[in-house]
Motif scaffolding. Structure first.
Motif, PDB file in Angstrom:
ATOM      1  N   GLN A 168       0.841  -1.019   0.038  1.00 38.74           N
ATOM      2  CA  GLN A 168      -0.252  -0.281  -0.336  1.00 38.74           C
ATOM      3  C   GLN A 168       0.959   1.467   0.083  1.00 38.74           C
ATOM      4  O   GLN A 168       0.435   2.378   0.438  1.00 38.74           O
ATOM      5  CB  GLN A 168      -1.088  -0.027   1.498  1.00 38.74           C
ATOM      6  CG  GLN A 168      -2.269  -1.416   1.049  1.00 38.74           C
ATOM      7  CD  GLN A 168      -3.063  -1.251   2.532  1.00 38.74           C
ATOM      8  OE1 GLN A 168      -2.533  -1.481   3.411  1.00 38.74           O
ATOM      9  NE2 GLN A 168      -4.123  -0.299   2.337  1.00 38.74           N
ATOM     10  N   GLY A 169       2.193   1.448  -0.169  1.00 39.62           N
ATOM     11  CA  GLY A 169       3.149   2.531  -0.406  1.00 39.62           C
ATOM     12  C   GLY A 169       2.922   3.084   0.634  1.00 39.62           C
ATOM     13  O   GLY A 169       3.988   4.381   1.055  1.00 39.62           O
ATOM     14  N   CYS A 170       2.618   2.750   2.339  1.00 41.96           N
ATOM     15  CA  CYS A 170       3.216   3.401   3.289  1.00 41.96           C
ATOM     16  C   CYS A 170       5.189   3.900   3.474  1.00 41.96           C
ATOM     17  O   CYS A 170       5.563   2.394   4.068  1.00 41.96           O
ATOM     18  CB  CYS A 170       2.313   2.818   4.633  1.00 41.96           C
ATOM     19  SG  CYS A 170       1.157   3.296   4.035  1.00 41.96           S
ATOM     20  N   ALA A 171       4.942   4.796   3.629  1.00 41.86           N
ATOM     21  CA  ALA A 171       6.432   4.808   3.504  1.00 41.86           C
ATOM     22  C   ALA A 171       7.089   5.541   5.073  1.00 41.86           C
ATOM     23  O   ALA A 171       8.440   5.875   5.466  1.00 41.86           O
ATOM     24  CB  ALA A 171       7.129   5.876   2.795  1.00 41.86           C
ATOM     25  N   ASP A 172       6.622   5.408   6.335  1.00 40.77           N
ATOM     26  CA  ASP A 172       7.064   5.217   7.681  1.00 40.77           C
ATOM     27  C   ASP A 172       5.120   5.296   8.652  1.00 40.77           C
ATOM     28  O   ASP A 172       4.547   4.722   8.563  1.00 40.77           O
ATOM     29  CB  ASP A 172       6.640   7.250   7.602  1.00 40.77           C
ATOM     30  CG  ASP A 172       5.574   8.453   7.577  1.00 40.77           C
ATOM     31  OD1 ASP A 172       4.697   7.372   7.953  1.00 40.77           O
ATOM     32  OD2 ASP A 172       6.135   8.832   7.012  1.00 40.77           O
ATOM     33  N   ALA A 173       6.107   5.220   9.756  1.00 40.68           N
ATOM     34  CA  ALA A 173       5.018   4.715  10.700  1.00 40.68           C
ATOM     35  C   ALA A 173       3.358   5.700  10.678  1.00 40.68           C
ATOM     36  O   ALA A 173       2.271   5.258  11.475  1.00 40.68           O
ATOM     37  CB  ALA A 173       5.622   5.260  12.250  1.00 40.68           C
ATOM     38  N   ALA A 174       3.615   7.043  10.596  1.00 42.95           N
ATOM     39  CA  ALA A 174       2.150   7.946  10.640  1.00 42.95           C
ATOM     40  C   ALA A 174       1.980   7.610   9.233  1.00 42.95           C
ATOM     41  O   ALA A 174      -0.062   7.396   9.536  1.00 42.95           O
ATOM     42  CB  ALA A 174       2.583   9.363  10.039  1.00 42.95           C
ATOM     43  N   ALA A 175       2.243   7.203   8.269  1.00 43.51           N
ATOM     44  CA  ALA A 175       1.110   6.394   6.863  1.00 43.51           C
ATOM     45  C   ALA A 175       1.094   5.193   7.376  1.00 43.51           C
ATOM     46  O   ALA A 175      -0.172   4.982   6.962  1.00 43.51           O
ATOM     47  CB  ALA A 175       2.135   6.676   5.648  1.00 43.51           C
ATOM     48  N   VAL A 176       1.501   4.501   8.283  1.00 40.90           N
ATOM     49  CA  VAL A 176       0.638   2.826   8.090  1.00 40.90           C
ATOM     50  C   VAL A 176      -0.028   2.961   9.777  1.00 40.90           C
ATOM     51  O   VAL A 176      -1.181   2.462   9.558  1.00 40.90           O
ATOM     52  CB  VAL A 176       2.487   2.224   9.430  1.00 40.90           C
ATOM     53  CG1 VAL A 176       1.383   0.796   9.973  1.00 40.90           C
ATOM     54  CG2 VAL A 176       3.088   1.809   8.521  1.00 40.90           C
ATOM     55  N   THR A 177      -0.238   3.907  10.265  1.00 41.07           N
ATOM     56  CA  THR A 177      -1.325   4.326  12.015  1.00 41.07           C
ATOM     57  C   THR A 177      -2.563   5.117  10.652  1.00 41.07           C
ATOM     58  O   THR A 177      -3.112   4.075  11.346  1.00 41.07           O
ATOM     59  CB  THR A 177      -0.603   5.421  12.690  1.00 41.07           C
ATOM     60  OG1 THR A 177       0.188   4.679  13.002  1.00 41.07           O
ATOM     61  CG2 THR A 177      -1.957   5.524  12.969  1.00 41.07           C
ATOM     62  N   ALA A 178      -2.436   5.814   9.513  1.00 41.76           N
ATOM     63  CA  ALA A 178      -3.308   6.110   9.115  1.00 41.76           C
ATOM     64  C   ALA A 178      -3.908   4.827   8.475  1.00 41.76           C
ATOM     65  O   ALA A 178      -6.027   4.731   7.989  1.00 41.76           O
ATOM     66  CB  ALA A 178      -2.998   7.367   7.701  1.00 41.76           C
ATOM     67  N   CYS A 179      -3.061   4.345   8.028  1.00 43.24           N
ATOM     68  CA  CYS A 179      -4.030   2.743   6.527  1.00 43.24           C
ATOM     69  C   CYS A 179      -4.678   2.116   7.879  1.00 43.24           C
ATOM     70  O   CYS A 179      -5.427   1.614   7.635  1.00 43.24           O
ATOM     71  CB  CYS A 179      -2.714   2.309   6.132  1.00 43.24           C
ATOM     72  SG  CYS A 179      -3.391   0.997   4.877  1.00 43.24           S
ATOM     73  N   THR A 180      -3.705   1.260   8.792  1.00 49.36           N
ATOM     74  CA  THR A 180      -4.411   0.656   9.561  1.00 49.36           C
ATOM     75  C   THR A 180      -4.800   0.424  10.814  1.00 49.36           C
ATOM     76  O   THR A 180      -5.464  -0.073  11.361  1.00 49.36           O
ATOM     77  CB  THR A 180      -2.935  -0.252   9.425  1.00 49.36           C
ATOM     78  OG1 THR A 180      -2.191   0.102  10.601  1.00 49.36           O
ATOM     79  CG2 THR A 180      -2.336  -0.792   8.645  1.00 49.36           C
ATOM     80  N   LYS A 181      -4.668   1.970  11.031  1.00 50.26           N
ATOM     81  CA  LYS A 181      -5.082   2.570  12.894  1.00 50.26           C
ATOM     82  C   LYS A 181      -4.242   2.137  13.592  1.00 50.26           C
ATOM     83  O   LYS A 181      -4.525   2.228  14.661  1.00 50.26           O
ATOM     84  CB  LYS A 181      -7.139   1.862  13.219  1.00 50.26           C
ATOM     85  CG  LYS A 181      -7.343   2.677  12.324  1.00 50.26           C
ATOM     86  CD  LYS A 181      -8.844   1.913  12.642  1.00 50.26           C
ATOM     87  CE  LYS A 181      -9.927   2.893  11.480  1.00 50.26           C
ATOM     88  NZ  LYS A 181      -9.554   1.859  10.420  1.00 50.26           N
ATOM     89  N   ALA A 182      -2.788   1.255  13.889  1.00 50.46           N
ATOM     90  CA  ALA A 182      -2.466   0.710  14.515  1.00 50.46           C
ATOM     91  C   ALA A 182      -1.733   1.899  15.077  1.00 50.46           C
ATOM     92  O   ALA A 182      -0.592   2.578  14.445  1.00 50.46           O
ATOM     93  CB  ALA A 182      -0.849   0.219  13.563  1.00 50.46           C
ATOM     94  N   GLY A 183      -2.105   1.620  16.916  1.00 47.58           N
ATOM     95  CA  GLY A 183      -0.827   3.283  17.145  1.00 47.58           C
ATOM     96  C   GLY A 183      -1.651   4.530  17.564  1.00 47.58           C
ATOM     97  O   GLY A 183      -1.332   5.350  18.443  1.00 47.58           O
ATOM     98  N   ALA A 184      -2.702   3.795  16.649  1.00 47.13           N
ATOM     99  CA  ALA A 184      -3.687   5.023  16.934  1.00 47.13           C
ATOM    100  C   ALA A 184      -4.450   5.512  18.126  1.00 47.13           C
ATOM    101  O   ALA A 184      -4.740   6.497  18.513  1.00 47.13           O
ATOM    102  CB  ALA A 184      -5.053   5.555  15.919  1.00 47.13           C
TER     103      ALA A 184
END
Length: 867
Positions: free
Chosen positions: A455-471
């Protein structure tokens, strides 16, 4: 016809359910959400952020889902009745909402103990935004009545004699400690009453609870365990004035906060005839369905296997199950994940899995460092291979990497996960894809890897937005960042070296940014270079950088809230909650008059004395309120802070050198004194030590130090990058045959270069190993000026030397700072009754558990005065 879904409740679990439904639903649906509060769903987990300055709007959860045309939110119009036969919900306003699927997400309400006065004005619970807003208004109003500025309440007490606002928190669990921290953040004094024998008794055992208590008390919060509240006593105006204890004594209070648990809000369900458990909660099965197949329940109102849990992670998991079931899936709820992490600045606590080792044959691996207030325990299977759970107090940095491993192989020596940062590298076994990294949102390691790869997430913030991990609670952010970095490295892409989730800059970059910008406060730095409110990773790092660049006192302004536990009171906490006092003795040299003063202080205050490995006298057993009294006498005798508590210079060890020794080549004692006086108070990423030997016989063990100086006939030989500890390193030879001035100039550049470029909590040994070019690269920078930094490093050290001020001397002259040193806010000179000592070898030591009979014991008699 579109399925009609009605959700009763607008909390975090309801928000997650609606988010999941609108994200996953391919068919047309209509979702109606009925909320009690006249506001949109907000982050209850982060409620304490309200007292850090976050507005209610900043706490509001993502509201884009309510802009979806399929979703309607009714704020402030709660459900009043459920008609299961007609499949409708009637609200307080009389509106009727038909449903095909009904989801109960009514949550729970905060309980008040059944005692007299619990409903008096000035008594609060700590549950909703309305609760905390009312609490803050009360503190501000009470402070105005007392004539104390709210933000300076505690300081004004000492400076002007005004009575600060006094708050009592009844309940010493997770929420109670957060409430106490909120009180302290508003300038009020906080006392926690816990009916059990330890804080956070649902998550921690006795040793871990004892360590947590010392950490909490070091923040200036008073803790009283095995203390019940019998009643809240009213003042003449009818508001709370004191809490009555079982022994008849009274604790004065301007406000009382009850955090004694929650009760499921199952009234609607009971009235509708749904099956509920005797202890409360709507009974659900593994599909989160109630006794009526058309009705589901999620979150704190749902009782699964006879248990309701007030944690957000299980509520989110239930929400995903119900979303899947409504949309035709077969998802099931696997049970509760009870992992928890305390969110209180400066106090790190986490508990996960089978923390109390209830599994048959379970083994404990325990690491305890009472000096630094750290207690860690891992629970393993009987073959010591499978991780079952654990407790982390004082240092929960491993929580993010350990919690996903619960139920699987640990992948290395368990002790390696518990040792301090920098002592030993923890195993780096890769998490399996199925390991749950974010328990709040049930996000697996595989989902995070997929987000990066596909899905092209390039940092932890993008992964959080995509998966809600750490949100949600953010406790998994470190592990998410690590996984993202690992995947990016596999893909051959650049990996961020950011300090933490709040700063994309590394410590070295952040140092340069602060240096160039000239900013002097944490809030200004994070506003310009970071985001959010900071964490226990970045705050102490920034404290050290600001202290090094600005030279302010560690307790000045915002600095006091950034410091580690020991820096809060400028002393090392010991295992029993007392403190050690270490006056500086440069080079181990002390006059007879100085020794007499040290002896008299130790005698008068009943302190245990010991000669340290750094050639100083350490005095143990000082109570918090005694520290200023002790230091006043020491400073009057010419002593100053030895900085045994800080990330700074500890000692410069030396032999007697050519002054006395027949083998001595140069005057090592004079050089050691000169160096210690030069580098005292220099804040660095970690503590550092020096050694000066007067000849090659090396009596000062200089090559085991961060900088070792050894005298030869040709001059001083300088060795760098050594240290003792769990992973000892021998120092490496940097340069030979130096005269005094060249030696000092070289050391200036070495320490300042280390202070500017090392990573957080990195000793000089691993820093040197990781340095570009190693020892040769270091030599080029500080001896050959390969980077053109030499003049800047020299000037920076001169500024430090010229600006040095003794921290304890300044504290004694500042009434506002002295207000921090009280064991009990209502009785500043009263000894802590939890302290007990017994005689041994002519001195005293902390009593062992079997020796304790209560009180402060000296040879079996109570010691009433230590002056």
């Amino acid at each position: 016809m579109s399925p009609r879904i009605v959700v009763i409740g607008a909390g975090m679990a309801a928000h997650r359910l609606v988010d999941s439904l609108v994200t996953r639903a391919e068919e047309r649906i209509t979702v109606t959400v009925l909320g009690d509060e006249a506001r949109r769903p907000y982050d209850r987990v982060g409620l304490t952020r309200f007292f850090d300055g976050d507005s209610p709007e900043e706490l509001t959860l993502a509201h884009t889902i309510f802009e979806d045309p399929r979703v309607t939110l009714h704020e402030g119009d709660p459900a009043a009745r459920i008609d299961r036969e007609a499949r409708t919900v009637i609200t307080a306003s009389g509106a009727v909402h038909p449903y095909d699927h009904l989801v109960l997400a009514t949550g729970s309400h905060a309980a008040r103990p059944p005692i007299q006065g619990a409903e008096l004005p000035g008594c609060f619970v700590y549950r909703t935004l309305d609760d905390v807003e009312a609490l803050r208004r009360h503190v501000e109003a009470r402070a105005a009545q007392l004539g104390v500025a709210q933000s300076d309440a505690a300081q004004s007490d000492a400076a002007q004699g005004d009575q600060p606002v006094r708050g009592i928190v009844v309940g010493g669990g997770l929420l109670g400690l957060e409430a106490a921290g909120a009180l302290q953040g508003m300038g009020a004094e906080a006392t926690v009453l816990q009916s059990g024998d330890r804080l956070m008794s649902a998550q921690l055992d006795l040793p871990a609870g004892a360590t947590l208590r010392r950490l909490i008390e070091a923040r200036g919060i008073t803790v009283r365990t095995e203390a019940r509240s019998n009643a809240v006593l009213p003042d003449a105006d009818g508001s709370a004035r004191a809490v009555l204890l079982p022994d008849g004594s009274e604790l004065p209070a301007d406000l009382v906060i009850f955090t004694v648990g929650v009760r499921p809000r199952d009234e609607l369900a009971r009235a509708a005839g749904l099956v509920c458990d005797e202890r409360g909660g709507v009974r659900i099965d593994e599909a989160c369905a109630t006794s009526d197949p058309a009705v589901h329940a999620i979150g704190e109102v749902a009782s699964f296997a006879g248990q309701c849990v007030g944690l957000v992670a299980p509520g989110y998991a239930m929400a995903e199950v119900v979303s899947d079931r409504i949309l035709g899936g077969q998802a099931t709820f696997a049970g509760y994940d009870l992992s928890t992490k305390l969110k209180l600045s400066g106090v790190d606590v986490a508990s996960f899995g089978d923390a109390f080792a209830t599994t048959p044959g379970a083994l404990d691996v325990v690491y305890t460092d009472p000096v630094n207030g750290v207690h860690k325990k891992l629970v393993l299977s009987d073959d010591a291979k499978t991780l079952l759970g654990g407790m982390l107090v004082g240092d929960a940095s491993a929580y993010g990497s350990l919690r996903p491993l619960v139920g699987g192989p640990l992948g290395g020596d368990p002790a390696a996960y518990l040792l301090p940062a920098g002592a030993s590298a923890a195993p780096t076994a890769e998490l399996p894809d199925e390991a749950v990294v974010c328990s709040c949102s049930s996000v697996s390691a595989g989902a995070i890897r997929h987000a990066v790869r596909e899905q092209g997430c390039a940092d932890a913030a993008a992964v959080t937005a995509c998966t809600k991990a750490g949100a949600t609670c953010g406790s998994c952010t470190v592990m998410v960042t690590s996984l993202v970095g690992s995947e990016l490295a596999k893909l051959g892409r650049a990996v961020s070296a950011g300090l933490c989730e709040h700063f994309d800059l590394s410590r070295r970059q952040l140092f340069d940014a602060v240096h160039v910008s000239g900013l002097t406060t944490f809030s200004a730095v994070i506003a310009r270079f970071g985001r959010g409110r900071g964490c226990d990773t970045c705050k102490p790092v920034l404290a050290g950088i600001l202290a090094l660049l600005g030279g302010e006192h560690v307790l000045d302004n915002e600095n006091a809230t950034l410091q580690d536990t020991n820096d809060h009171v400028m002393a090392n906490m010991q295992k029993d909650g007392t403190y050690s006092v270490v006056p500086r003795m440069p080079g181990g040299e002390v006059t007879p008059e100085g020794l007499i003063t040290v002896g008299e202080v130790a005698r008068d205050f009943g302190l245990y004395t010991k000669i340290t490995g750094g050639q100083r006298v350490d005095m143990f057993g000082a109570r918090l309120e005694e520290l200023p009294l002790i230091w006043r006498r020491l400073t009057e005798a010419g002593f100053e802070s030895g900085h045994a508590y800080g990330k700074s210079l500890r000692t410069v060890k030396s032999c007697v050198g050519s002054t006395w020794c027949r083998y001595g080549v140069l005057d090592s004692t004079s050089m050691a004194i000169q160096l210690e006086l030069r580098y005292r108070g220099l804040r660095t990423p970690h503590k550092f030590k020096l050694g000066v030997s007067g000849c090659a016989r090396e009596c000062a063990e200089a090559r085991a130090k961060d900088a070792g100086i050894i005298a030869t006939a040709q001059g001083w030989n300088l060795y760098v990058g050594g240290n003792g500890g769990a992973t000892p390193r021998h120092a490496q030879l940097l340069v030979e045959g130096l005269d005094d001035d060249t030696l000092i100039r070289t050391l200036d550049r070495y320490f300042m270069y280390y202070a500017r470029t090392a990573d957080k909590l990195q000793r000089t040994a691993p820093w040197l190993e990781a340095l570009d070019g190693g020892i040769d690269g270091l030599r080029a920078v500080i001896m050959e000026d390969s980077l053109g930094l030499a003049a800047d490093l020299d000037a920076a050290m001169e500024r430090h030397v010229e600006g040095y001020r003794d921290e304890w001397a300044e504290t004694l002259a500042d009434p506002a700072k002295l207000a921090r040193f009280r064991s009990f806010v209502n009785a500043p000179t009263t000894p802590d009754p939890g302290l007990a000592f017994v005689p041994e070898r002519g001195q005293v030591r902390p009593a062992r558990p079997e020796e304790r009979t209560g009180g402060i014991l000296i040879a079996g008699t109570t010691l009433e005065v230590r002056r």
